[in-house]
Enzyme design. Structure first.
Site, mmCIF file in Angstrom:
data_model
loop_
_atom_site.group_PDB
_atom_site.id
_atom_site.type_symbol
_atom_site.label_atom_id
_atom_site.label_comp_id
_atom_site.label_asym_id
_atom_site.label_seq_id
_atom_site.Cartn_x
_atom_site.Cartn_y
_atom_site.Cartn_z
ATOM 1 N N ARG A 52 0.807 -1.222 0.000
ATOM 2 C CA ARG A 52 0.000 0.000 0.000
ATOM 3 C C ARG A 52 0.842 1.275 0.000
ATOM 4 N NH1 ARG A 52 -2.778 -4.022 1.683
ATOM 5 N NH2 ARG A 52 -0.789 -4.546 2.608
ATOM 6 N N THR A 53 1.784 1.358 0.925
ATOM 7 C CA THR A 53 2.471 2.643 1.123
ATOM 8 C C THR A 53 3.305 3.005 -0.105
ATOM 9 O OG1 THR A 53 2.580 2.039 3.446
ATOM 10 C CG2 THR A 53 3.859 3.961 2.768
ATOM 11 N N LYS A 82 26.529 -3.236 0.367
ATOM 12 C CA LYS A 82 28.010 -3.188 0.383
ATOM 13 C C LYS A 82 28.511 -2.459 1.615
ATOM 14 C CE LYS A 82 27.540 -2.198 -4.455
ATOM 15 N NZ LYS A 82 27.755 -1.081 -5.379
ATOM 16 N N ARG A 103 11.088 3.873 3.863
ATOM 17 C CA ARG A 103 10.686 2.843 4.843
ATOM 18 C C ARG A 103 11.950 2.113 5.288
ATOM 19 N NH1 ARG A 103 5.646 -1.213 4.568
ATOM 20 N NH2 ARG A 103 4.701 0.764 5.205
ATOM 21 N N HIS A 131 4.440 5.462 11.734
ATOM 22 C CA HIS A 131 4.010 5.407 10.328
ATOM 23 C C HIS A 131 3.033 6.580 10.135
ATOM 24 C CE1 HIS A 131 3.019 4.027 6.437
ATOM 25 N NE2 HIS A 131 2.712 2.772 6.669
HETATM 26 N N1 CP Z 1 -0.469 -0.277 5.846
HETATM 27 C C1 CP Z 1 0.743 -0.437 5.279
HETATM 28 O O1 CP Z 1 1.718 0.235 5.655
HETATM 29 O O2 CP Z 1 0.775 -1.375 4.315
HETATM 30 P P1 CP Z 1 2.077 -1.785 3.483
HETATM 31 O O3 CP Z 1 3.031 -2.435 4.462
HETATM 32 O O4 CP Z 1 1.581 -2.726 2.428
HETATM 33 O O5 CP Z 1 2.674 -0.535 2.912
#
Ligand code: CP
Length: 309
Positions: A52-53, A82, A103, A131
């Site tokens: 999703r993100t 590396k 991320r 998040h």
């Molecule tokens: N909700 C969420 O962060 O989903 P993903 O891990 O698929 O990005």
């Protein structure tokens, strides 16, 4: 409020949220500037898996006329493999792109990255830390269903269920909810997986009414929103510990019969077994709409960061 980087939900105030949600609502109705980010490049750097993100950020950038460069498994496919540090990686990428969506598996990674980047860094999940953009889309979804004149009803109750120690979406959403003093939060988790002290201390400081319990049925009966999450398998050292908690709290036809008729069932997704697909068609289940809202809120956020909202 002018934001440069987005590393924590604690950076937001209610005025900024109201503006963001207004913009996201217009976008949801198809009203947005399709070329606003022409010539801008987003770097999506993901050290952990995502559906999703990453894809909603990439779609958001492209729908606004911008372009995307990305690495979806940065630990393996970037020069991190590396031995390059995050600091050097970010310093370099910020000279190629106009915004970085990061991320990372380490809590605080986005905060560190923001100090070495010449362009905005957006935290797309930092280990079991935060998040923030998930929290934005979660709250946008909650407001879409429940708000009247831009505020939530009195005694509005949100039950957060699951692995509250490791659930970064829980942490960020709780920080945003703490901006609304009349909200009540019920944290439902096994005793070993309660919300972190840093979060509960923050809620005490803000005088937010919250309860920590293992009583799932009680929470289902009183909550306006049941925010379900999975046990975060990837954060456990041993399979045995994970198995102990897997399946602790399940939403299915039987358990949701306890819920209010106008409540909402939310989940950041992915789900494993904690929401039985048999409840997907229940009108209270809004987790797919919630995920779709991620596109609109991320488009709105990008417009804000580039002063185009
Ligand atoms: N909700 C969420 O962060 O989903 P993903 O891990 O698929 O990005």
């Amino acid at each position: 409020m002018k934001l440069k980087h987005v590393v924590s939900a604690t950076q937001f105030d209610t005025d900024t949220l109201r503006k963001l949600f207004n913009t996201a609502s217009k976008i949801k109705n198809g009203n947005y500037p399709k070329k606003a980010l022409n010539g801008k490049i987003m770097a999506a750097i993901f050290y952990e898996p995502s559906t999703r993100t990453r894809l909603s950020f990439e779609a958001a950038m492209q729908r606004l006329g911008g372009q995307v460069i990305s690495t979806e498994n940065a630990s393996q496919f970037s020069s991190a493999s590396k031995g390059e540090t995050l600091e050097d990686t970010v310093r370099i990428i910020s000279s190629y792109a106009d915004v970085i969506v990061l991320r990372h598996f380490s809590p605080g990674a986005s905060d560190i990255a923001s100090k070495f980047s010449s362009v905005p860094v957006i935290n797309a999940g930092d280990g079991n830390g935060e998040h923030p953009t998930q929290a934005l889309l979660d709250l946008f979804t909650i407001f879409g269903k429940f708000s009247k004149n831009g505020s939530l009803p009195p005694k509005f109750t949100v039950a957060m269920v699951g692995d509250l120690t490791n659930g970064r979406t829980i942490h960020s959403l709780s920080y945003l909810l703490s901006l609304y003093p009349k909200v009540k939060i019920i944290f439902v988790s096994p005793k070993a997986l309660t919300a972190p002290n840093s979060l509960t201390s923050h809620l005490r400081e803000k005088n937010i009414d919250f309860l920590e319990t293992e009583d799932f049925k009680y929470a289902l009966k009183v909550a306006d929103v049941v925010y379900q999450t999975r046990i975060q398998k990837e954060r456990f050292k041993g399979k045995k510990d994970y198995k102990k908690y897997f399946g602790s709290f399940i939403l299915d036809n039987k358990t949701i019969s306890l819920m209010k008729r106008n409540a909402a069932i939310m989940h950041p997704l992915p789900r494993v077994n904690e929401i039985n697909p048999e409840i997907d068609d229940d009108k209270r289940s809004i987790y797919f709409e919630q995920a779709q809202n991620g596109l609109y809120i991320r488009m709105a956020l990008l417009l804000f960061l580039f002063d185009k909202a």
